[in-house]
Design a protein around this motif. Structure first.
Motif, PDB file in Angstrom:
ATOM      1  N   ALA A 136       1.123  -0.926  -0.239  1.00  0.00           N
ATOM      2  CA  ALA A 136      -0.213   0.135  -0.025  1.00  0.00           C
ATOM      3  C   ALA A 136       1.131   1.332   0.027  1.00  0.00           C
ATOM      4  CB  ALA A 136      -1.444   0.082   1.322  1.00  0.00           C
ATOM      5  N   THR A 137       1.844   0.855  -0.009  1.00  0.00           N
ATOM      6  CA  THR A 137       2.955   2.529  -0.188  1.00  0.00           C
ATOM      7  C   THR A 137       4.354   2.398  -0.694  1.00  0.00           C
ATOM      8  OG1 THR A 137       4.579   1.573   2.375  1.00  0.00           O
ATOM      9  CG2 THR A 137       2.650   2.204   2.591  1.00  0.00           C
ATOM     10  N   PRO A 138       5.464   2.824  -0.872  1.00  0.00           N
ATOM     11  CA  PRO A 138       6.022   3.548  -1.764  1.00  0.00           C
ATOM     12  C   PRO A 138       7.462   2.725  -0.441  1.00  0.00           C
ATOM     13  CG  PRO A 138       5.631   5.304  -1.795  1.00  0.00           C
ATOM     14  CD  PRO A 138       4.837   4.463  -0.284  1.00  0.00           C
ATOM     15  N   ALA A 139       7.275   1.925   0.809  1.00  0.00           N
ATOM     16  CA  ALA A 139       8.295   1.388   1.593  1.00  0.00           C
ATOM     17  C   ALA A 139       8.824   0.513   0.767  1.00  0.00           C
ATOM     18  CB  ALA A 139       7.349   1.546   3.013  1.00  0.00           C
ATOM     19  N   ARG A 140      10.013   0.028   1.119  1.00  0.00           N
ATOM     20  CA  ARG A 140      10.834  -0.820   0.770  1.00  0.00           C
ATOM     21  C   ARG A 140      10.826  -1.983   1.783  1.00  0.00           C
ATOM     22  NH1 ARG A 140      16.198   0.900  -0.842  1.00  0.00           N
ATOM     23  NH2 ARG A 140      15.568   3.113  -0.076  1.00  0.00           N
ATOM     24  N   LEU A 141      10.807  -1.236   3.297  1.00  0.00           N
ATOM     25  CA  LEU A 141      10.591  -2.244   4.672  1.00  0.00           C
ATOM     26  C   LEU A 141       9.341  -1.926   5.578  1.00  0.00           C
ATOM     27  CD1 LEU A 141      13.518  -0.853   6.603  1.00  0.00           C
ATOM     28  CD2 LEU A 141      13.150   0.206   4.254  1.00  0.00           C
ATOM     29  N   ALA A 142       8.901  -2.971   6.298  1.00  0.00           N
ATOM     30  CA  ALA A 142       8.100  -2.640   7.589  1.00  0.00           C
ATOM     31  C   ALA A 142       8.349  -3.577   8.617  1.00  0.00           C
ATOM     32  CB  ALA A 142       6.176  -2.989   6.650  1.00  0.00           C
ATOM     33  N   ALA A 143       8.092  -2.886   9.712  1.00  0.00           N
ATOM     34  CA  ALA A 143       8.073  -3.462  10.562  1.00  0.00           C
ATOM     35  C   ALA A 143       6.655  -3.272  11.937  1.00  0.00           C
ATOM     36  CB  ALA A 143       9.672  -3.161  11.534  1.00  0.00           C
ATOM     37  N   ALA A 144       6.248  -4.303  12.588  1.00  0.00           N
ATOM     38  CA  ALA A 144       6.063  -3.899  13.874  1.00  0.00           C
ATOM     39  C   ALA A 144       6.303  -2.961  14.669  1.00  0.00           C
ATOM     40  CB  ALA A 144       6.185  -5.342  14.518  1.00  0.00           C
ATOM     41  N   ARG A 145       5.354  -2.402  15.611  1.00  0.00           N
ATOM     42  CA  ARG A 145       5.120  -1.100  16.070  1.00  0.00           C
ATOM     43  C   ARG A 145       4.022  -1.962  16.949  1.00  0.00           C
ATOM     44  NH1 ARG A 145       4.795   4.706  14.576  1.00  0.00           N
ATOM     45  NH2 ARG A 145       3.075   3.991  13.919  1.00  0.00           N
ATOM     46  N   ALA A 146       4.529  -2.245  18.539  1.00  0.00           N
ATOM     47  CA  ALA A 146       2.895  -2.775  20.016  1.00  0.00           C
ATOM     48  C   ALA A 146       2.971  -1.029  20.853  1.00  0.00           C
ATOM     49  CB  ALA A 146       3.600  -3.933  19.998  1.00  0.00           C
ATOM     50  N   ASN A 147       1.430  -0.889  20.668  1.00  0.00           N
ATOM     51  CA  ASN A 147       1.832   0.249  22.306  1.00  0.00           C
ATOM     52  C   ASN A 147       2.677   0.937  22.450  1.00  0.00           C
ATOM     53  OD1 ASN A 147      -0.783  -1.593  23.104  1.00  0.00           O
ATOM     54  ND2 ASN A 147       0.773  -2.969  23.702  1.00  0.00           N
ATOM     55  N   ARG A 149       5.349   1.154  21.027  1.00  0.00           N
ATOM     56  CA  ARG A 149       7.345   0.632  20.894  1.00  0.00           C
ATOM     57  C   ARG A 149       7.302   0.398  19.706  1.00  0.00           C
ATOM     58  NH1 ARG A 149       9.125  -2.947  25.556  1.00  0.00           N
ATOM     59  NH2 ARG A 149      11.014  -2.957  24.875  1.00  0.00           N
ATOM     60  N   THR A 150       8.286   0.771  19.330  1.00  0.00           N
ATOM     61  CA  THR A 150       9.198  -0.482  17.902  1.00  0.00           C
ATOM     62  C   THR A 150       9.615  -1.565  18.307  1.00  0.00           C
ATOM     63  OG1 THR A 150      10.798   0.471  18.217  1.00  0.00           O
ATOM     64  CG2 THR A 150       9.069   1.705  17.163  1.00  0.00           C
ATOM     65  N   HIS A 151       9.765  -2.098  17.326  1.00  0.00           N
ATOM     66  CA  HIS A 151       9.889  -3.983  17.246  1.00  0.00           C
ATOM     67  C   HIS A 151      11.023  -4.105  15.632  1.00  0.00           C
ATOM     68  CE1 HIS A 151       8.571  -4.562  21.098  1.00  0.00           C
ATOM     69  NE2 HIS A 151       7.521  -4.118  20.735  1.00  0.00           N
ATOM     70  N   PRO A 152      12.394  -3.593  15.449  1.00  0.00           N
ATOM     71  CA  PRO A 152      12.579  -2.993  14.449  1.00  0.00           C
ATOM     72  C   PRO A 152      12.662  -4.749  14.114  1.00  0.00           C
ATOM     73  CG  PRO A 152      13.782  -2.262  16.084  1.00  0.00           C
ATOM     74  CD  PRO A 152      12.578  -2.895  16.219  1.00  0.00           C
ATOM     75  N   LEU A 153      12.924  -5.284  14.552  1.00  0.00           N
ATOM     76  CA  LEU A 153      13.783  -7.142  14.049  1.00  0.00           C
ATOM     77  C   LEU A 153      12.571  -7.626  13.646  1.00  0.00           C
ATOM     78  CD1 LEU A 153      16.706  -7.321  16.586  1.00  0.00           C
ATOM     79  CD2 LEU A 153      16.418  -6.261  13.474  1.00  0.00           C
ATOM     80  N   ALA A 154      10.988  -7.568  13.829  1.00  0.00           N
ATOM     81  CA  ALA A 154       9.921  -8.207  13.992  1.00  0.00           C
ATOM     82  C   ALA A 154       9.443  -7.443  12.549  1.00  0.00           C
ATOM     83  CB  ALA A 154       8.712  -8.294  14.251  1.00  0.00           C
ATOM     84  N   CYS A 155      10.135  -8.050  11.523  1.00  0.00           N
ATOM     85  CA  CYS A 155      10.720  -6.812   9.774  1.00  0.00           C
ATOM     86  C   CYS A 155      10.305  -7.648   8.776  1.00  0.00           C
ATOM     87  CB  CYS A 155      11.186  -5.499   9.727  1.00  0.00           C
ATOM     88  SG  CYS A 155      13.102  -6.886   9.578  1.00  0.00           S
ATOM     89  N   LEU A 156       9.951  -6.899   7.317  1.00  0.00           N
ATOM     90  CA  LEU A 156       9.787  -7.215   6.572  1.00  0.00           C
ATOM     91  C   LEU A 156       9.834  -6.243   5.597  1.00  0.00           C
ATOM     92  CD1 LEU A 156       8.139  -9.422   4.261  1.00  0.00           C
ATOM     93  CD2 LEU A 156       6.428  -8.043   3.850  1.00  0.00           C
ATOM     94  N   LEU A 157      10.992  -6.891   4.366  1.00  0.00           N
ATOM     95  CA  LEU A 157      12.277  -5.862   4.155  1.00  0.00           C
ATOM     96  C   LEU A 157      12.553  -6.532   2.100  1.00  0.00           C
ATOM     97  CD1 LEU A 157      14.381  -7.111   6.179  1.00  0.00           C
ATOM     98  CD2 LEU A 157      15.030  -4.535   6.201  1.00  0.00           C
ATOM     99  N   SER A 158      12.006  -5.454   1.645  1.00  0.00           N
ATOM    100  CA  SER A 158      12.925  -5.653  -0.050  1.00  0.00           C
ATOM    101  C   SER A 158      13.853  -5.921   0.184  1.00  0.00           C
ATOM    102  CB  SER A 158      12.474  -4.677  -0.699  1.00  0.00           C
ATOM    103  OG  SER A 158      12.726  -5.060  -2.191  1.00  0.00           O
ATOM    104  N   LEU A 159      14.378  -6.843  -0.967  1.00  0.00           N
ATOM    105  CA  LEU A 159      15.929  -7.592  -1.413  1.00  0.00           C
ATOM    106  C   LEU A 159      16.914  -6.353  -1.419  1.00  0.00           C
ATOM    107  CD1 LEU A 159      15.315  -9.885  -0.800  1.00  0.00           C
ATOM    108  CD2 LEU A 159      16.517 -11.128  -2.670  1.00  0.00           C
TER     109      LEU A 159
END
Length: 215
Positions: A136-147, A149-159
């Protein structure tokens, strides 16, 4: 790698799912955290189970990033690789190694889904929601955030983030979130009450391993 503008949406067919288990386990006294037992099962096995059970479909490509006890991790039945640069140089080295393996996988892949080895209760729609955010966005990586707090190592990255990550590491920098923010990360919220309060809890010490999740 295909041109980014032509890359398909992330799916089990074009994504390498990786458990990051290459840390020093300093807060556990230097033990190999991924192999420590939590409720009678190694932490890495919990993370693998969460990857296999993701709601977007059956994981077709799975690997483990580790820096010791490689034979024990390999016994779980998945490819295992160590950081290219030895010496426990931070989690981004594991991220880079995982991207490199995805780039040379036997079939063409476009993405890497990363989860830590010490987060046994990750949401089962993690992959689906991160994939939807990228689509839905031009971003090449997405990561989790909960309440909040960011959780950058729970993420999806384009090569396609590989060159930028390589330059970042070559510059001597190691902070995961700093690099992600510079790349324009898309944060995806997994807040309560829709998600369990412990969904992204990291088990960082031996006392955490003895604990039970809240009902």
């Amino acid at each position: 790698m295909a041109e980014f503008s032509q890359a398909p949406a992330a799916s089990p067919a074009n994504t390498l799912c990786v458990v990051l288990a290459g840390g020093q386990g300093q807060r556990m006294g230097g033990v190999d955290k991924g192999l420590q037992l939590y409720q009678n099962q190694a932490l890495v096995a919990w993370s693998l189970a969460r990857l296999r059970a993701q709601s977007w479909g059956v994981a077709q490509h799975i690997g483990i990033s580790a820096n010791r006890n490689l034979e024990k991790y390999a016994a779980l039945g998945y490819p295992v690789w160590a950081d290219v640069r030895p010496g426990y140089d931070g989690p981004l080295q594991g991220v880079m190694a995982s991207l490199q393996h995805a780039n040379s996988w036997p079939v063409p892949l476009h993405y890497v889904l990363l989860v830590p080895c010490d987060t046994p209760h990750l949401p089962l729609d993690l992959a689906l929601r991160l994939s939807s955010a990228l689509a839905a966005t031009p971003a090449r990586l997405a990561a989790a955030r909960a309440n909040a707090r960011t959780h950058p190592l729970a993420c999806l990255l384009s090569l396609h983030v590989m060159p930028e990550l390589g330059r970042y590491l070559d510059s001597g920098q190691r902070k995961v979130q700093t690099w992600m923010e510079a790349c324009g990360v898309q944060w995806v919220d997994f807040d309560t009450p829709a998600y369990a309060a412990n969904a992204f809890d990291n088990l960082n010490n031996l006392a955490d391993l003895a604990a039970r999740p809240p009902p």
